[in-house]
Structures are given as C-alpha cells and as structure tokens.
Design an enzyme around this catalytic site. Sequence first.
Site, PDB file in Angstrom:
ATOM      1  N   LYS A 206       0.866  -1.187   0.000  1.00  0.00           N
ATOM      2  CA  LYS A 206       0.000   0.000   0.000  1.00  0.00           C
ATOM      3  C   LYS A 206       0.895   1.226   0.000  1.00  0.00           C
ATOM      4  O   LYS A 206       2.016   1.197   0.524  1.00  0.00           O
ATOM      5  CB  LYS A 206      -0.915   0.018   1.229  1.00  0.00           C
ATOM      6  CG  LYS A 206      -2.209   0.764   1.028  1.00  0.00           C
ATOM      7  CD  LYS A 206      -3.211  -0.015   0.190  1.00  0.00           C
ATOM      8  CE  LYS A 206      -4.525   0.739   0.049  1.00  0.00           C
ATOM      9  NZ  LYS A 206      -5.516  -0.043  -0.705  1.00  0.00           N
TER      10      LYS A 206
ATOM     11  N   ASP B 226      -6.889   4.348  -5.051  1.00  0.00           N
ATOM     12  CA  ASP B 226      -7.548   4.239  -3.740  1.00  0.00           C
ATOM     13  C   ASP B 226      -8.199   5.596  -3.511  1.00  0.00           C
ATOM     14  O   ASP B 226      -8.427   6.347  -4.469  1.00  0.00           O
ATOM     15  CB  ASP B 226      -6.531   3.886  -2.648  1.00  0.00           C
ATOM     16  CG  ASP B 226      -7.185   3.387  -1.353  1.00  0.00           C
ATOM     17  OD1 ASP B 226      -7.474   2.190  -1.272  1.00  0.00           O
ATOM     18  OD2 ASP B 226      -7.418   4.216  -0.443  1.00  0.00           O
TER      19      ASP B 226
END
Length: 517
Positions: A189, A229
């Site tokens: 991430k 995201d």
Amino acid sequence: RRGDINGGKADDERGRRCAMKTAVGAMMATRVFRVVARARVLASRTQRALSSGRGGDVDKLKPLQTAACQRVFESVLRRDGAQAEFVQAVHEVLDSISPVVEQRAAQLEPLVAALCEPERVIHFRVPWVDDSGTMRVNRGFRVQMNSAIGPYKGGLRFHPSVDLSVLKFLAFEQVLKNALTTLPMGGGKGGADFDPKGKSVGEVMRFCQAFMTELSRHIGSFTDVPAGDIGVGGREIGFLFGQYKRMRNEFSGVLTGKALSFGGSNIRPEATGYGVCYFLQEMLHASGAGGLQGKRCVISGSGNVAQYACEKATQLGAKVVTLSDSGGFIHDADGIDAEKLAFVKELKESRSARIAEYVDRFPKAKFTPRDHALDYNPLWSVPCEIALPCATQNELSANDAEHLVENGCMAVVEGANMPSTPGAVAVFQRARLSFAPGKAANAGGVACSGLEMSQNALRLSWTRDEVDARLHAIMRDIHANCAAVAKDYGRGGDYVFGANVAGFLKVADAMAAQGVV
C-alpha cells in the site's frame, strides 16, 4: 614573558575544550531526555487513539487466546505502539488465527512475526509547484508488506490522513485479502498526505509526476503493481502512468485501474462495489435469508465503492435508501434508483460537490448533517435489512452496531477497509448477525486488478461480460473458501475467522517453502 603568554593561551584552549565538552554533554542529555519523553508520549498515544476512535472504540485491547500470538503482539506493541490503526489490524487478525497458530506454534510463530513486519518501507519527500509558482512539499510512502505469493499489489491513497500507521494497516490487510482471491499477488500500500480536493488539474498532474519520479525506482510489473484508492482515480492513474512511462522508457502493466484506451480492464471501476454485492448474495443464500430482492439497504459513503455497490444492489432487487459523505447523509425512503444514482455520480465525479445537494434535486429525500457531538452516526439508525459500510476505517462504532441490531438488520458486509470497530464486530457476533469483513467482501477490486494484470501480460482485452463473469466466480470462491475454513474449525458462519485463517495459511505456507527471506 613569552612563556607567560603561551601558558595563558594553553589555559584558554583547555577552558574552551572543557566548555565544549560540557555543552556537548548537556546537548546529548537533552536529546536523550527528549527521546525518552517522546517514547512515553507515543506509548500512551496508541491507547488514547484506540479509545477515542482513531484506532477503534476499545478501551483496552484484550489479551490474545494463545501464548504464541500474544508474544508476537507484544513485540508489535513495543516497536509500533504509536501506530493505532496498524496495531488494531494486527490484533484483529492474531485474535482469529491464535487457535490455528498454537497447533503448530514452533513453525508458525516466526512466520506470524515476519508477516507483521513489512519487507520494505519507502518514505520520501514529494516537492511540487502549485499554480502560483510556490514550491510545496508532501510526504510520500510505499509499504511493501509481503511478496510470498506474488509481486506487491495494493492501492495508492492521496489524503491528508495518510501516514505510516494507516498505510501499514492497509498493506497488512491487503496481504490476506490478495491471498483470498486465489491470484498470485502479494500485498502493499502507498500514498501521500496530499489532498487533491481544491487543486487544479495542473496541480494534481504536477504532484502525480513528482510522486512517480521517486516511486518509479521501486515498482515494476514483476515487483510492485500499485492501483488507485481514496483520492487516486482514473485521472491520477493516467498522470502516474504517463510519468512512469517517461522515466523508464517502457510501456508495461505497472499500474492497474488504467483507462481502457491504454491497457485498462472492463469492470475495474465497478469491481469493488459489485464484488461486495456478489459476496453479500452468497452469504444471504448460505444463511437461508434468500437474495437481495425487496430488502432495504443502507450504504455509507458516496465514492466509487458506494456508488457501484448501490448500482448492483439495486439491480439485484434491493432498495438502497442512504448515501453519505463527510458532511452528512441523505435518506431517500423511496430508494435510490438508476436516475438518482446517475445524479450522484455526476455530483461526485464531475463537480466534487457535497451529497447535501441531492435533496435539492430530489426534495422527498432528507439530509442529516454530521454532528460531531454525537457518539453514534444516525445513518446506522435507519431501519434496514442490509448494511454496507463503504466510506472509511472505523466509521461504524459499537453504538452504531447496537442500533443496527435493534432495527432488525440481518447482514453487514464491509465495502471499505476495516470500517467496523472491534466493539462493533463484537456486537454483530454476539447477535449472530451475518458479518463479512472487508478483506473478503471488498476483494473484488484487487481481483479485477489481477485480471487487468493478466490481460496486460497476454496483450489481450476481455469483454465486459467476460470480466464480470470472472469477478463473480472469484467472489463466489472467496465466500466458499471462508465458509469452509470456518466450518472445518468448528466456527461455521464466522466469516472473520474464516477469512483471516484462510488468507494466513496460504501466505504462511508460501513463506515457509521459501526459507528465511
């Protein structure tokens, strides 16, 4: 006389040296004091964060069921105690897998400890120039958590709340989520504390280019494949991909979520929201509750996941009655149909406006502004059979969960990452309400990213129906895997346990086979 003068100079030099040593000693003592004080502040900050909502609504993290996982968790607390979100995510997973780890503690405990430590954390500055010509500086990150079953895979988030704790929690969850998809993807991430809201297109482009200039050194189609995201949509992915291509002089599938015109996949924008509903459908059938036909559904959020969860739920016969943003929520008792959802998409995607404008267009609906003084969110007090939290982490508290149970909710499926606090999950489990964690239920997005990687590698583009069919099959398999593992361990219907254990065992087996790396 000359000797007196030289002797005086020597005395002065010795005096200066003594004074310097004293100053350096005082400086070091001050630094040590500050470090100790800072450590004490950070050690207490986690508990305050956990009890105040940032890391959930628990007053105290309960001891884990077994000694092996408790030892690992205490090590995480010692090193990362100030990272509230990460600590919460680790505790939730270790709490589930404890009985399994204890059966093979000598073999699995070191693997659990390794799973909780990122393989690599990249932290860099991102200097860029705004429209006025002023240089700005943001922080950029990439957490490469685990690559045991494939290249790192996970999104990039641009939001002021981004820090190492948030990204480590998301990367940790991503490892298990990706393992559940059955596709060969590790977990990672990344992102930056940059807020695209209120920025011009030129400013967003320059920031993305500056961000990718550094990130391009650390990613690649066989190393690390980021995606979008929060704050990183199709526009930002385009800018990032263009800069990567310029920096590396290659056209490769290094990012997913791309536009169809340069290697993207059909269904990718819809995949997370659609996947949530496919998982929900399987869960309802397994519990004997039937499908979604005629069931009232409350959804939080109004971004990508919420929009397409609303779309698919409506197509499957449910009546979606709420959407929200940070300013409050709308309640439309007549249901948010295709026409109304089209307005929401235009509102959010084209104008970046507030959900409050919905009631101006559809006056029968009611808007409730957010009230920070309340210890609950009134959205979750709206009567419903289905609840889909699709906004952000820790948005649904224990009080909210009590309201859902009292109002007859039969199923909660997480569209966001860890939107339910530990207290809320406990309420759902005590009430024996069907509850699906995000790492299983919202895996449709990364599953479709995996399908995009496959299409890029094959130099092919599958049709919309073909990708949707593959996505549906993956979500069906994820549900079946979670349900089967839970049943095998005598925890039938516990999707939290099933998802955590199934994902962990797959990653742990791969780590063990690859040796000490």
